[in-house]
Design a protein around this motif. Structure first.
Motif, short mmCIF file in Angstrom:
data_model
loop_
_atom_site.label_atom_id
_atom_site.label_comp_id
_atom_site.label_asym_id
_atom_site.label_seq_id
_atom_site.Cartn_x
_atom_site.Cartn_y
_atom_site.Cartn_z
N GLN A 119 78.62 46.55 -45.80
CA GLN A 119 78.74 47.65 -46.76
C GLN A 119 78.91 47.10 -48.18
O GLN A 119 78.42 47.69 -49.15
CB GLN A 119 79.91 48.58 -46.42
N CYS A 138 74.21 50.08 -56.07
CA CYS A 138 75.00 50.65 -57.16
C CYS A 138 74.82 49.85 -58.45
O CYS A 138 74.89 50.41 -59.54
CB CYS A 138 76.44 50.66 -56.69
N GLU A 140 81.95 58.24 -53.12
CA GLU A 140 80.85 59.18 -52.85
C GLU A 140 80.36 59.06 -51.41
O GLU A 140 80.01 60.02 -50.76
CB GLU A 140 79.66 58.85 -53.74
N MET A 141 80.38 57.82 -50.93
CA MET A 141 79.83 57.56 -49.60
C MET A 141 80.78 57.99 -48.49
O MET A 141 80.40 58.66 -47.55
CB MET A 141 79.66 56.05 -49.49
N ASP A 142 82.06 57.57 -48.58
CA ASP A 142 82.96 57.81 -47.44
C ASP A 142 84.43 58.00 -47.82
O ASP A 142 85.29 57.94 -46.95
CB ASP A 142 82.82 56.67 -46.42
N LYS A 176 81.71 54.06 -53.44
CA LYS A 176 82.26 54.11 -52.08
C LYS A 176 82.90 55.47 -51.83
O LYS A 176 82.81 56.04 -50.74
CB LYS A 176 83.26 52.97 -51.85
N LEU A 208 76.65 48.28 -51.20
CA LEU A 208 77.19 48.87 -52.43
C LEU A 208 76.66 48.14 -53.65
O LEU A 208 76.23 48.75 -54.63
CB LEU A 208 78.72 48.80 -52.42
#
Ligand SMILES: Cc1ncc(COP(=O)(O)O)c(C=O)c1O
Length: 482
Positions: A190, A198, A353-355, A351, A194
């Motif tokens: 991850q 990003c 936004e993701m989880d 991150k 990212l």
């Protein structure tokens, strides 16, 4: 899972193959509109006559499960059940058309092969069950106080955990990174995602070692990046090659795994680390240092040089990625990034936004692991276990493959890189490996030219590692005769 003939069955092979596809279509593994492999290609892959595949496809056609159009092959029917037509969702178009690039077929195939019962698994970059510190993890997780905030919290991870991680990075890796310069992630994977999605834009050029673990991952392609390989030799990547890539393609970042590299096992020398830092500093190319293995030097081997992050005189040229996957267990899905505070803030937003950040339970466990004296002794046990397995692999290679291949003993980590002396096609090699029950990863998965193999000595017991190499010798002998 790839098709296998049923041993001892009286059913004709074409029927077995048709049933295999029927099952996969019924289970939704093959979606309406999805192409089946071309007859010739499948026949070659499975080592059977093309007419057998043609008969199986004809069988599926007559059941209305697939349809064939001249020139565009055979596909799963979109109106699946011939006499009760029903418009299915065209999931295939979504599955193929999404932004994430699918896993490469060769990667999928090697993974499946490694999972067959009885196979000696030299493919998986994972600790063997005896080496995984399960007892200690059980003990530590039983004692968790679950005192960290259980609401939505700081996406970087709890401060107490980042403080402890900061001490770990300092004590174990000589890295100075305060809690504001740290982000907890779902594994190194991850972290890489990212950074790629990003901090970079589609179309950006990046450099990575050739061969490289990340080549086997579609993550950079999913992010729309243009990938260029940095040339390597036995001391790891060649720093001038980075300068050259910059001159030709204006690479915007490099992703490297300098210590006990996956897949080649090489370690970048101290002199080259300094040279690389100078080249990147001058051209303002950030370095992503992916470092899962550096705490695993083989017993009796020289220790690796300091990490690039620790050596970086500027302090801000390196984004350092770490993980518990290789020194505790991959199932923990715990990794981290050490980077300048502004970069961490941006990555933490992504991150979030993701989880919404890293699980509180896992954060507590991470804290307990990093604090634990027991884990320290487990780490020594893991190193000793890996050293024994590496040595057994080296012994077996000398015994069985001295005439057929070349290799260099890795000083630590999980992998040995084998260069075959004869030209053997990867499909032949994989077919023979499946028939003889040994799983390995062909070099092209990592972007290498055919003729190289990655062998992981981490996953099996010493005895099975030796057995795997004996089987590999038989594989090479058989593939050479084809
Ligand atoms: C070099 C390298 N980077 C990253 C990863 C991914 O690790 P994680 O399990 O922490 O996501 C691996 C796993 O094999 C690896 O070898």
């Amino acid at each position: 899972m790839e098709f296998r003939r049923e041993a001892g069955s009286r059913e004709p092979v074409y029927r077995q193959l048709a049933r295999y596809y029927e099952r996969r279509i019924a289970a939704g593994e093959l979606l309406p509109g999805e192409p089946l492999p071309a007859e010739r290609e499948l026949a070659k892959r499975l080592g059977m006559n093309r007419s057998t595949v043609a008969a199986a496809y004809a069988d599926l056609r007559s059941a209305g499960l697939v349809s064939s159009v001249r020139g565009s092959g055979t596909r799963v029917s979109e109106t699946l059940w011939g006499d009760a037509p029903k418009r299915n969702m065209n999931w295939h178009a979504y599955v193929e058309g999404g932004a994430f690039v699918p896993t490469r077929e060769l990667v999928r195939q090697t993974r499946e092969m490694a999972e067959q019962p009885g196979v000696v698994n030299l493919a998986r970059g994972e600790l063997s069950p005896e080496l995984m510190p399960k007892g200690v993890l059980r003990q530590l997780s039983g004692g968790l106080g679950l005192e960290l905030p259980f609401g939505y919290a700081d996406a970087r991870g709890d401060k107490a955990v980042r403080e402890r991680l900061s001490v770990h990075l300092h004590d174990r890796h000589g890295i100075a990174a305060g809690p504001d310069e740290l982000l907890l992630t779902g594994g190194a994977q991850q972290a890489l995602h990212l950074i790629a999605s990003c901090l970079l834009r589609p179309g950006d050029a990046i450099g990575m070692e050739g061969p490289s673990y990340t080549y086997s991952r579609s993550l950079f392609m999913s992010a729309g990046l243009r990938l260029f390989q940095i040339a390597m030799d036995e001391q790891g990547l060649i720093p001038e090659a980075v300068a050259d890539l910059y001159a030709r393609h204006r690479i915007r970042m490099i992703f490297i795994n300098p210590t006990y590299q996956n897949p080649t096992g090489t370690t970048l020398s101290a002199a080259r680390r300094l040279e690389l830092l100078a080249i990147c500093q001058e051209r303002r190319i950030p370095i992503v240092e992916d470092d899962p293995y550096s705490l695993l030097p083989a017993l009796g081997s020289p220790l690796p040089p300091a990490s690039l992050k620790a050596l970086d005189p500027s302090g801000d040229a390196v984004l350092y990625v770490g993980t518990l996957s290789k020194i505790a267990a991959p199932g923990l899905r715990t990794g981290w990034i050490a980077a300048p505070a502004g970069v961490i803030r941006r990555l933490a937003e992504a991150k979030e936004e993701m989880d919404y950040g890293f699980s509180a339970v896992l954060q507590e466990l991470t804290l307990a692991i990093l604090d634990s004296k027991l884990w320290e002794s487990e780490l020594e046990r893991i190193r000793a276990g890996l050293t024994g397995r590496r040595d057994r692999m080296l012994e077996a290679l000398k015994l069985h493959l001295a005439d057929a291949a070349e290799w260099k003993a890795p000083d630590g980590g999980y992998y040995l890189w084998l260069r075959l002396k004869d030209r053997i096609g990867e499909p032949d090699l994989l077919r023979e490996a499946a028939a003889r029950g040994v799983a390995l990863v062909p070099g092209s998965v990592y972007g290498a030219r055919p003729g190289c193999l990655r062998l992981a000595f981490s996953r099996e017991s010493e005895e099975r590692v030796g057995e795997g190499i004996a089987r590999l010798a038989a594989v090479l002998a058989a593939a050479r005769c084809r």
